[in-house]
Design an enzyme around this catalytic site. Structure first.
Site, PDB file in Angstrom:
ATOM      1  N   ASP A  50      -1.660   4.300  -9.999  1.00  0.00           N
ATOM      2  CA  ASP A  50      -2.039   3.582  -8.831  1.00  0.00           C
ATOM      3  C   ASP A  50      -0.840   2.711  -8.268  1.00  0.00           C
ATOM      4  O   ASP A  50      -0.690   1.893  -9.234  1.00  0.00           O
ATOM      5  CB  ASP A  50      -3.173   2.672  -9.270  1.00  0.00           C
TER       6      ASP A  50
ATOM      7  N   CYS B 116       0.386   1.699   0.329  1.00  0.00           N
ATOM      8  CA  CYS B 116       0.025   2.641  -0.784  1.00  0.00           C
ATOM      9  C   CYS B 116       0.592   4.094  -0.351  1.00  0.00           C
ATOM     10  O   CYS B 116       1.121   4.682  -1.300  1.00  0.00           O
ATOM     11  CB  CYS B 116      -1.360   2.448  -1.067  1.00  0.00           C
TER      12      CYS B 116
ATOM     13  N   HIS C 190      -7.241   3.690   0.862  1.00  0.00           N
ATOM     14  CA  HIS C 190      -6.555   3.693  -0.353  1.00  0.00           C
ATOM     15  C   HIS C 190      -6.100   5.014  -0.777  1.00  0.00           C
ATOM     16  O   HIS C 190      -6.562   5.965  -0.652  1.00  0.00           O
ATOM     17  CB  HIS C 190      -7.090   2.971  -1.658  1.00  0.00           C
TER      18      HIS C 190
END
Length: 600
Positions: A534, A380, A513
């Protein structure tokens, strides 16, 4: 066989033993006279062979009638007084067996040999008959043999008594002979014969003394009668020493307590070290530092599983693998997870559907990058960096600082961060990764994003919202700061309802995250709502924002209200311009102790 038969019985001619069978006689001869130490049953002669013993018995101990006629033999069995006197006066001569004198018919071991007896002038016998005697046993009845054995025992006892008397006489009689010293007690004897008798007395006393087992205390000279008494005695020693030590050293309890405390601390440190090692291994696995491979290896494994499940043909596998290797070699992302025009689609949506909003701020054009099979679970941070770089490519003067015209691939981003570490940026963070990212599945965060941007000459800041600032663990100060960020990119007058700025998106990091902030909504009631892209959202879900029919439901995945952000800590990375070479060096030197701006 050296045996005779009497009334169906076999009698041993050496000892007179009666047996029934010939096999028993052979066994008796073997066990009693061959394998054991051979000795004469009628005199003390021993240590000879079987043939020599036979020759000795036939020559020195003839039949009983013959012994009665032999004056020499009679003299030897009548107390041996003459032989004893001769032995006293001639003590320097070699000693003969106890039941025979020097002039007797008994012979020594040397005289038993045939060559010794056949020599001229041999003194092995008082007559000349000994030279012609053959080494065989003469025939005797069992009764005669038993009588001879009995007489032998009586003669032996008498000879011993006479010898003891003679030894005592020699010890007290004066003489001018050569002196002989006892090696066991230091007594000086006048002759070797007397010394021999004296030493024999020592040897007779020693077995009795050696037969008694001694239990001597290892701590003193006390000798106990048995092992139990010795154990109790030693325990008394130990108890006494313990009492003395405890009375003589008042600080012994304190020393013992300190020793126990040191042992407890040592054990605790070992347990903590072991626990830390296990937790460190878990963190390595969690953050991709366990050496299980990086982006390319994970992509290959995912395609291999697809082939095994029948979801991908082998030919397609090889084609995709070749494309991946080509993309990795170029250092540019292959674009398979990229979605373009997301911010433009949001701008078009809010132009028509913005009834409940007072203001809406949007960042510059930004592409969405979602996770792929090669970085699922850990990529991520890299995908959000690709989103930020895709926006910087559209903004001057950032575009001129970027080396590639497109977003770099994940392995290329790893290489760029390693280059920033080698330039001196964030040495503490580099040591956390052992200065290596390529070929790993290591997670990256705000500090790695800051280091890469600084190495490119782009001014960046890290803002740390280290604790909640609102009710129910919310972060209203974070929302206010984002509002001020977007207001800094517009005019000072009252902003319009929909503002599309030229600011790049914000990198938002929390534990586990990260996401990208591309806009902010302010509603009529004054509440704020973040618009987030996201990387965990798939490309198909993100592309729904591009369609007017699916934009409204797809926008629900993008909005985040204060009640949705309840992690304990958040960090934001923002871009604020281009640095000169001097400012870049100052930033590198300051990054040795990298500090974020803490709010509040």
């Amino acid at each position: 066989m050296a045996a005779t038969t009497a009334a169906a019985m076999l009698t041993c001619e050496i000892c007179g033993e009666d047996v029934m069978l010939e096999e028993d006689m052979r066994t008796h001869l073997l066990l009693s006279h061959v394998e054991t130490n051979m000795h004469c049953p009628l005199c003390p002669l021993s240590g000879v062979s079987y043939d020599e013993l036979c020759f000795h018995i036939s020559s020195a101990h003839p039949e009983e009638p013959h012994r009665a006629q032999d004056p020499a033999v009679s003299a030897s069995t009548s107390g041996c007084s003459a032989g004893t006197n001769a032995a006293v006066t001639e003590s320097k001569k070699p000693r003969m067996p106890q039941s025979c004198t020097a002039g007797d018919s008994c012979v020594t071991r040397d005289s038993l040999r045939p060559e010794h007896n056949s020599a001229p002038g041999g003194g092995g016998s008082s007559t000349g008959e000994a030279a012609s005697v053959t080494p065989t046993l003469t025939t005797r009845s069992p009764k005669t043999r038993r009588e001879l054995v009995r007489h032998r025992d009586e003669d032996r006892d008498g000879v011993k008594a006479v010898h003891r008397e003679a030894k005592q006489t020699r010890l007290t009689s004066p003489g001018e002979e050569e002196e002989f010293s006892c090696p066991m007690c230091g007594l000086v004897c006048s002759s070797g014969f007397i010394l021999q008798g004296h030493v024999e007395l020592h040897l007779q006393e020693r077995p009795a003394a050696e037969g008694e087992k001694r239990f001597e205390c290892p701590m003193c000279s006390v000798v106990c009668s048995d092992s139990f008494s010795l154990q109790e005695h030693v325990e008394l020693h130990l108890d006494h020493e313990a009492a003395v030590n405890s009375a003589g050293s008042p600080g012994s309890d304190l020393k013992l307590a300190r020793e126990l405390q040191r042992e407890e601390e040592h054990r605790r440190r070992l347990e903590e070290t072991q626990q830390e090692g296990e937790e460190f291994k878990k963190l390595q696995r969690q953050f991709g530092l366990d050496g299980s491979g990086g982006y390319s290896r994970q992509t290959e494994r995912a395609m291999e599983r697809a082939v095994a499940r029948g979801l991908m043909a082998p030919g397609e596998f090889h084609c995709k693998r070749a494309e991946m290797m080509e993309s990795l070699a170029s250092g540019v992302d292959d674009g398979t997870t990229r979605t373009q025009g997301v911010v433009r689609a949001l701008y078009e949506y809010y132009q028509t559907e913005c009834k409940d909003h007072v203001h809406v701020w949007l960042c510059a054009a930004t592409d969405h990058y979602c996770s792929s099979a090669g970085d699922r679970g850990w990529g991520c941070g890299y995908r959000n960096l690709q989103m930020l770089l895709s926006s910087l490519h559209t903004i001057e003067p950032y575009a001129s600082l970027l080396q590639e015209n497109a977003a770099p691939s994940i392995p290329r981003v790893q290489s760029m961060i390693e280059e920033a570490w080698r330039a001196g940026l964030d040495p503490h963070g580099a040591s956390h990764f052992n200065r290596r990212l390529q070929g790993t599945r290591a997670w990256i965060g705000a500090t790695e994003i800051y280091s890469l941007l600084t190495s490119l000459g782009i001014s960046a800041r890290i803002i740390d919202f280290h604790k909640p600032t609102g009710p129910a663990d919310t972060h209203p100060r974070l929302f206010e700061w984002v509002k001020q960020y977007f207001l800094s990119g517009g005019s000072t007058r009252l902003p319009p309802r929909l503002i599309r700025t030229s600011l790049p998106p914000l990198y938002l990091q929390h534990q586990g995250h990260s996401r990208s902030i591309v806009g902010l909504e302010q509603r009529r009631n004054g509440s704020l709502c973040l618009l987030l892209l996201d990387p965990s959202s798939s490309a198909s879900d993100t592309r729904k924002l591009l369609s007017v029919d699916t934009a409204a439901p797809a926008l629900r995945r993008v909005r985040r209200f204060p009640g949705s952000l309840k992690h304990k800590q958040y960090q934001v990375v923002s871009v604020h311009g281009v640095m000169s070479a001097e400012e870049k060096q100052i930033s590198i030197s300051k990054s040795r102790i990298l500090c974020a701006e803490r709010i509040p």
